[in-house]
Design an enzyme around this catalytic site. Structure first.
Site, PDB file in Angstrom:
ATOM      1  N   ARG A  49       9.354   2.716  -4.999  1.00 18.11           N
ATOM      2  CA  ARG A  49       9.423   3.154  -6.398  1.00 18.11           C
ATOM      3  C   ARG A  49       9.231   1.974  -7.343  1.00 18.11           C
ATOM      4  NH1 ARG A  49      14.058   3.293  -8.620  1.00 18.11           N
ATOM      5  NH2 ARG A  49      15.192   4.166  -6.850  1.00 18.11           N
ATOM      6  N   TYR A  71      -2.275  16.195 -28.443  1.00 18.84           N
ATOM      7  CA  TYR A  71      -2.134  17.021 -27.237  1.00 18.84           C
ATOM      8  C   TYR A  71      -0.835  17.831 -27.307  1.00 18.84           C
ATOM      9  CZ  TYR A  71      -1.532  18.091 -22.285  1.00 18.84           C
ATOM     10  OH  TYR A  71      -1.326  18.720 -21.093  1.00 18.84           O
ATOM     11  N   ASP A  89      -3.537   7.336 -27.617  1.00 19.81           N
ATOM     12  CA  ASP A  89      -3.837   8.161 -26.446  1.00 19.81           C
ATOM     13  C   ASP A  89      -5.351   8.110 -26.262  1.00 19.81           C
ATOM     14  OD1 ASP A  89      -4.501  10.244 -24.662  1.00 19.81           O
ATOM     15  OD2 ASP A  89      -2.688  11.362 -25.159  1.00 19.81           O
ATOM     16  N   LYS A 149      -7.397  13.283 -15.986  1.00 20.98           N
ATOM     17  CA  LYS A 149      -8.665  13.685 -16.594  1.00 20.98           C
ATOM     18  C   LYS A 149      -9.811  12.793 -16.099  1.00 20.98           C
ATOM     19  CE  LYS A 149      -5.723  16.408 -18.519  1.00 20.98           C
ATOM     20  NZ  LYS A 149      -5.101  16.168 -19.805  1.00 20.98           N
TER      21      LYS A 149
HETATM   22  C1  LIG Z   1      -3.765  16.097 -20.315  1.00 20.26           C
HETATM   23  C2  LIG Z   1      -3.405  15.213 -21.429  1.00 20.26           C
HETATM   24  C3  LIG Z   1      -2.142  14.601 -21.509  1.00 20.26           C
HETATM   25  C4  LIG Z   1      -1.046  14.885 -20.484  1.00 20.26           C
HETATM   26  O1  LIG Z   1      -1.388  14.448 -19.206  1.00 20.26           O
HETATM   27  P1  LIG Z   1      -0.876  15.134 -17.837  1.00 20.26           P
HETATM   28  O2  LIG Z   1      -1.537  14.281 -16.808  1.00 20.26           O
HETATM   29  O3  LIG Z   1      -1.311  16.554 -17.861  1.00 20.26           O
HETATM   30  O4  LIG Z   1       0.597  15.019 -17.815  1.00 20.26           O
HETATM   31  C5  LIG Z   1      -1.893  13.740 -22.548  1.00 20.26           C
HETATM   32  N1  LIG Z   1      -2.806  13.504 -23.499  1.00 20.26           N
HETATM   33  C6  LIG Z   1      -4.024  14.074 -23.472  1.00 20.26           C
HETATM   34  C7  LIG Z   1      -5.006  13.783 -24.559  1.00 20.26           C
HETATM   35  C8  LIG Z   1      -4.373  14.951 -22.444  1.00 20.26           C
HETATM   36  O5  LIG Z   1      -5.570  15.534 -22.436  1.00 20.26           O
END
Ligand SMILES: *Cc1c(COP(=O)(O)O)cnc(C)c1O
Length: 352
Positions: A21, A73, A145, A170
Site C-alpha cells: 500500500r 465532472y 482536472d 479515460k
Molecule cells: C471520469 C472522470 C473523473 C472521475 O474518475 P473515475 O476514474 O471515474 O473515478 C473525474 N474527472 C473527470 C473529468 C472525469 O471524466
C-alpha cells in the site's frame, strides 16, 4: 504483484519497499512516467480519478474554501457538495471561463481554485495561466482536472498550475479496462506530502496490475489521442453542417467561444488539437436525441470516454435532475475507428 517486501538483515529497507500500500515498483514506474509526461516533479496514483480528486481537495483543510468550475465532472460536484462539508471545507461554484467571476468568488479563506478545462459536457475553455496567476496572487493553489486535456495535448503545470489531476480510467488507460487516477505535482513539497499521505493512509491505491495496464497504455497514448482529436474535429464539422443539429460544442471549431484559448493551451505536433470529446444538440430535444442514440450502430451507448471504442451518451439523463446539460444534448467520446465509418454511422442515425 507482491504485497510485502523482504527486510534487510539489519532491519532496514535499502531496496526501497516494505508494504504494497505504501509503495510498489510498478506503481513507482507509473508515477515517474506520468510526472515526466507533464513536466511535474512527482506524482501519486490512485485507485480511481475520484480518489485522486479527493486527495487534492482534502488538502484545503477544515475552515478552508475551494472555488470550482461550475460545470465540473458530476462526481467532483458530489464531493464538493456532499463530502467536503463533512470535512469542514466550504465549496462554491463559479464560471471559471470568466476571470471577473472568479475574482469575486474568492473569499478570505479560499485555499484552492479547481478548474476543469475543457469542461464537461459543454467543452468550455478556462484560461489556466490566468487562473494560476490569480490563485497565487491570492495565496491559493490551482488544481486542474486534465482528464479531457490528456498529457498529450495539455500541460497545466507549464501554465502555472500546482496540480494536474487525471481520471486514468479515460485516456491514460485508454481501453475501458482499468479504473485509476493520478495527481501530478509541480513541486515535491510539504503540501504534496499531504496528497502522498492521503494515498498511503487513505489507502485508495491502484493495484500493481492496474499500474502495469496503464504503463502498457502509455506506449500508445500519443497515437490514440492524436487520432481521437483529429476524428473529433472532422465529426464536429460534419455535425455543424447537419440540418438536424442545432449546436455543436467543440473547442476545435473556429466559432467556439474558447477556440483561440484552446488553440494556445491544447496542442500537439505544433498544432492545436482540442481532444476527443464533443457534444451536440439535436433539434427536437430529449426524445429526438434519445432516438438518435438508439440508432447508432458503431457508437456504443455507454458512459465514460477516452477508450478506443466510440461512445455516445445522453448526459442529462445520466446526471439526473440537477444536470446542466441541455435535454437535446448528446456527448460523443470519439475512439480510433475509421472516421468515415463514424461519420456514416452518425449520418444514418440522424437521417431516419
Ligand atoms: C471520469 C472522470 C473523473 C472521475 O474518475 P473515475 O476514474 O471515474 O473515478 C473525474 N474527472 C473527470 C473529468 C472525469 O471524466
Amino acid at each position: 504483484m507482491s504485497t510485502t517486501y523482504e527486510r534487510d538483515a539489519d532491519g532496514g529497507y535499502r531496496r526501497g519497499y516494505e508494504y504494497g500500500r505504501n509503495g510498489n515498483p510498478t506503481r513507482a514506474l507509473l508515477e515517474k512516467a506520468l510526472a515526466s509526461l507533464e513536466g511535474g516533479a512527482t506524482s501519486a496514483t490512485f485507485a480511481s480519478g475520484t480518489a485522486a480528486c479527493l486527495a487534492v481537495l482534502h488538502t484545503v483543510g477544515p475552515g478552508g474554501h475551494v472555488l470550482a468550475t461550475e460545470d465540473c465532472y458530476h462526481g467532483t460536484l458530489r464531493q464538493l457538495q456532499e463530502l467536503l462539508p463533512e470535512m469542514g471545507i466550504e465549496a462554491s461554484l463559479v464560471d471559471t471561463t470568466d476571470l471577473d467571476s472568479v475574482r469575486s468568488g474568492l473569499r478570505d479563506n479560499t485555499r484552492l481554485i479547481w478548474v476543469e478545462t475543457p469542461s464537461n459536457p459543454l467543452l468550455r475553455i478556462s484560461d489556466i495561466a490566468a487562473l494560476a496567476k490569480l490563485a497565487h496572487e491570492n495565496g491559493c493553489r490551482l488544481a486542474c482536472d486534465n482528464t479531457f486535456g490528456t498529457p498529450v495535448l495539455q500541460h497545466p503545470l507549464s501554465f502555472g498550475a500546482d496540480y494536474s489531476v487525471h481520471s486514468s480510467t479515460k485516456y491514460i488507460g485508454g481501453h475501458s479496462d482499468v479504473t485509476g487516477g493520478a495527481v501530478i505535482a509541480a513541486r515535491d513539497d510539504g503540501h504534496f506530502e499531504k496528497v502522498r499521505r492521503w494515498q498511503s493512509k487513505g489507502g485508495a491505491v491502484p493495484s500493481p496490475f492496474d499500474c502495469w495496464l496503464q504503463l502498457r497504455s502509455l506506449n500508445t497514448l500519443p497515437l490514440r489521442v492524436r487520432q481521437q482529436a483529429a476524428s473529433a474535429l472532422l465529426l464536429a464539422e460534419f455535425l455543424q453542417n447537419h440540418e438536424r443539429v442545432s449546436l455543436v460544442h467543440y473547442p476545435g471549431l473556429s466559432d467556439h467561444s474558447g477556440h483561440a484559448l484552446a488553440a494556445r493551451q491544447m496542442r500537439a505536433d505544433e498544432q492545436p488539437r482540442c481532444g476527443g470529446v464533443l457534444s451536440f444538440e439535436v433539434r427536437g430535444g430529449e426524445a429526438a436525441a434519445m432516438s438518435v442514440a438508439a440508432r447508432t450502430q458503431l457508437f456504443i451507448r455507454a458512459t465514460s470516454l477516452g477508450g478506443v471504442e466510440s461512445l455516445i451518451e445522453h448526459r442529462a439523463s445520466v446526471e439526473g435532475p440537477d444536470s446542466k446539460a441541455p435535454p437535446g444534448l448528446l456527448r460523443l467520446a470519439v475512439g480510433i475507428e475509421h472516421v468515415e465509418d463514424l461519420r456514416s454511422d452518425l449520418d444514418q442515425a440522424l437521417a431516419r
